[in-house]
Write an enzyme that holds these catalytic residues in place. Structure first.
Site, mmCIF file in Angstrom:
data_model
loop_
_atom_site.group_PDB
_atom_site.id
_atom_site.type_symbol
_atom_site.label_atom_id
_atom_site.label_comp_id
_atom_site.label_asym_id
_atom_site.label_seq_id
_atom_site.Cartn_x
_atom_site.Cartn_y
_atom_site.Cartn_z
ATOM 1 N N LYS A 116 0.832 -1.217 0.000
ATOM 2 C CA LYS A 116 0.000 0.000 0.000
ATOM 3 C C LYS A 116 0.859 1.256 0.000
ATOM 4 C CE LYS A 116 -4.402 -1.563 1.883
ATOM 5 N NZ LYS A 116 -5.441 -1.346 2.876
ATOM 6 N N LYS A 198 -5.674 -9.409 -5.709
ATOM 7 C CA LYS A 198 -6.959 -9.683 -5.057
ATOM 8 C C LYS A 198 -7.991 -8.627 -5.475
ATOM 9 C CE LYS A 198 -6.284 -7.016 -0.890
ATOM 10 N NZ LYS A 198 -6.565 -6.790 0.490
ATOM 11 N N LYS A 201 -11.145 -2.884 -2.637
ATOM 12 C CA LYS A 201 -11.937 -1.647 -2.670
ATOM 13 C C LYS A 201 -11.171 -0.544 -3.395
ATOM 14 C CE LYS A 201 -13.847 -2.511 1.922
ATOM 15 N NZ LYS A 201 -12.785 -2.850 2.882
HETATM 16 P P1 TYM Z 1 -10.793 -5.289 4.720
HETATM 17 O O1 TYM Z 1 -11.788 -4.235 4.997
HETATM 18 O O2 TYM Z 1 -9.747 -5.021 3.684
HETATM 19 O O3 TYM Z 1 -11.510 -6.634 4.313
HETATM 20 C C1 TYM Z 1 -12.527 -7.180 5.125
HETATM 21 C C2 TYM Z 1 -12.495 -8.687 5.044
HETATM 22 O O4 TYM Z 1 -12.642 -9.129 3.694
HETATM 23 C C3 TYM Z 1 -11.561 -9.986 3.340
HETATM 24 N N1 TYM Z 1 -11.225 -9.740 1.935
HETATM 25 C C4 TYM Z 1 -11.158 -10.709 1.014
HETATM 26 N N2 TYM Z 1 -11.383 -12.026 1.080
HETATM 27 C C5 TYM Z 1 -11.255 -12.728 -0.065
HETATM 28 N N3 TYM Z 1 -10.910 -12.167 -1.264
HETATM 29 C C6 TYM Z 1 -10.689 -10.833 -1.354
HETATM 30 N N4 TYM Z 1 -10.382 -10.290 -2.531
HETATM 31 C C7 TYM Z 1 -10.812 -10.043 -0.183
HETATM 32 N N5 TYM Z 1 -10.666 -8.709 0.072
HETATM 33 C C8 TYM Z 1 -10.925 -8.551 1.381
HETATM 34 C C9 TYM Z 1 -10.418 -9.570 4.258
HETATM 35 O O5 TYM Z 1 -9.470 -10.598 4.397
HETATM 36 C C10 TYM Z 1 -11.165 -9.279 5.544
HETATM 37 O O6 TYM Z 1 -11.397 -10.463 6.256
HETATM 38 N N6 TYM Z 1 -7.654 -4.946 8.556
HETATM 39 C C11 TYM Z 1 -8.905 -5.472 8.123
HETATM 40 C C12 TYM Z 1 -10.070 -5.028 8.975
HETATM 41 C C13 TYM Z 1 -9.886 -5.239 10.432
HETATM 42 C C14 TYM Z 1 -10.047 -6.459 11.119
HETATM 43 C C15 TYM Z 1 -9.805 -6.141 12.487
HETATM 44 C C16 TYM Z 1 -10.334 -7.751 10.718
HETATM 45 C C17 TYM Z 1 -9.584 -4.283 11.348
HETATM 46 N N7 TYM Z 1 -9.547 -4.813 12.600
HETATM 47 C C18 TYM Z 1 -9.866 -7.134 13.457
HETATM 48 C C19 TYM Z 1 -10.400 -8.736 11.694
HETATM 49 C C20 TYM Z 1 -10.156 -8.419 13.050
HETATM 50 C C21 TYM Z 1 -9.174 -5.032 6.709
HETATM 51 O O7 TYM Z 1 -8.656 -4.048 6.255
HETATM 52 O O8 TYM Z 1 -10.094 -5.774 6.063
#
Ligand code: TYM
Length: 335
Positions: A116, A198, A201
């Protein structure tokens, strides 16, 4: 043994199929197949969203959108707590204390930061660097045992575990060591335009990402234009890293079938006919979620009461953990 399951999604843009198939769907399955003794906590991590620039008005909207999508996708608020991260100040409080516990060298190994920050260059903030520490605070505040996430978050959950271990070693037993829970399939849905990456967003090409609130026409258009392998029809020997494999994953997860079943059903179809099937499956999967989403958004009182309950539950739990941490670290006054 009682399990405590915690996870979250950033409300930083449109939620997409990767979020649903890789995270929210597995959450729903866990909640629905779990015994009553387990606790489920699902957070809308709006503080994390500010690791990249946000339009404040839009962010507020996206927070509610994300909350409503959790519920519309099937999270049952009678069985799970849903809350907004910024409404519980213990998260950012503990993140600072963890900043002071976590070795800098551990942070420089975070691969997502490397990717990033390379994209953002001069715009990279300290918040982006520190983001996994805030995530560790999210997880560890609740004695979380399991963190269901997509594969891209595995390293961050492992860091949370390392921070817990280091804290416990330094100050005595305080935090439970969490485990990442990552499905074998669908843990990584790829961009429709670039299967080497992947689905995300922040992808620049809008054709690469199917958003959960896209119209059926938009979904069909995006899937029709998805990149394939070099052939003309689906073969059993498809490239496991290619576009066809990704579309098979999407089909399987959208229909609740295994990938092997999907391959058995769709092999030998011409790419055009195959994509029609995949698009149909995705539209059928998203339609009831979108319908329920609209109902929830038209009844804001319902959504607010769930978020209020979730906030109160989370503050009640995390407050006790913060008291323990303050005592162990010797901050504040006694009593
Ligand atoms: P974030 O918002 O990027 O994504 C949320 C969840 O979606 C999953 N994900 C995917 N799974 C499969 N294929 C994809 N292309 C894909 N893109 C996203 C992510 O693995 C995630 O499970 N840091 C985290 C948010 C967070 C969090 C936490 C998660 C903050 N605190 C505590 C668990 C526990 C994040 O940015 O996810």
């Amino acid at each position: 043994m009682k399990r405590i399951i915690f996870s979250g999604v950033q409300p930083s843009g449109n939620l997409h199929l990767g979020n649903l198939l890789g995270a929210i769907n597995p959450w729903v399955n866990l909640v629905n197949t779990s015994s009553n003794e387990n606790d489920f906590i699902f957070c809308i991590v709006d503080l994390h969203a500010h690791t990249v620039p946000q339009d404040p008005k839009l962010l507020r909207e996206k927070i509610l959108e994300t909350s409503a999508i959790y519920l519309a996708a099937g999270i049952d608020p009678k069985k799970a707590h849903v809350f907004i991260q910024s409404e519980n100040h213990d998260h950012s409080y503990l993140a600072w204390l963890f900043d002071c516990v976590t070795p800098y060298g551990w942070m420089t190994r975070m691969t997502q930061f490397k990717d990033k920050s390379a994209k953002q260059a001069e715009g990279t903030t300290v918040g982006l660097f520190n983001y996994p520490i805030l995530m560790a605070a999210d997880i560890l505040l609740y004695d979380t045992t399991h963190v269901p996430v997509g594969e891209d978050q595995k390293q961050h959950v492992e860091l949370a575990r390392d921070i817990a271990e280091k804290f416990n070693h330094t100050y005595g037993d305080t935090f439970v060591l969490p485990e990442p829970q990552i499905g074998k399939e669908n843990a990584r849905i790829k961009s429709l335009q670039n299967p080497a990456k992947k689905m995300s967003k922040s992808e620049n090409d809008p054709l690469g990402t199917v958003n959960l609130l896209d119209t059926p026409d938009e979904i069909v258009k995006k899937i029709k234009r998805a990149v394939t392998d070099s052939g003309t029809q689906v073969e059993t020997g498809y490239d496991p890293e290619g576009g066809i494999s990704n579309l098979l994953d999407i089909y399987a997860a959208s229909t609740g079938k295994t990938k092997t079943e999907a391959v058995g059903e769709l092999t030998w179809l011409q790419y055009g006919a195959f994509k029609e099937k995949v698009a149909e499956a995705v539209v059928a999967k998203l339609k009831p979620i979108q319908d329920r989403y609209r109902e929830i958004r038209n009844d804001e009182g319902y959504l607010m009461s769930i978020l209020d309950d979730g906030r109160d539950f989370s503050i009640g739990k995390s407050g006790k953990k913060i008291e323990q941490v303050k005592e162990k670290m010797g901050i504040g006054r006694v009593g």
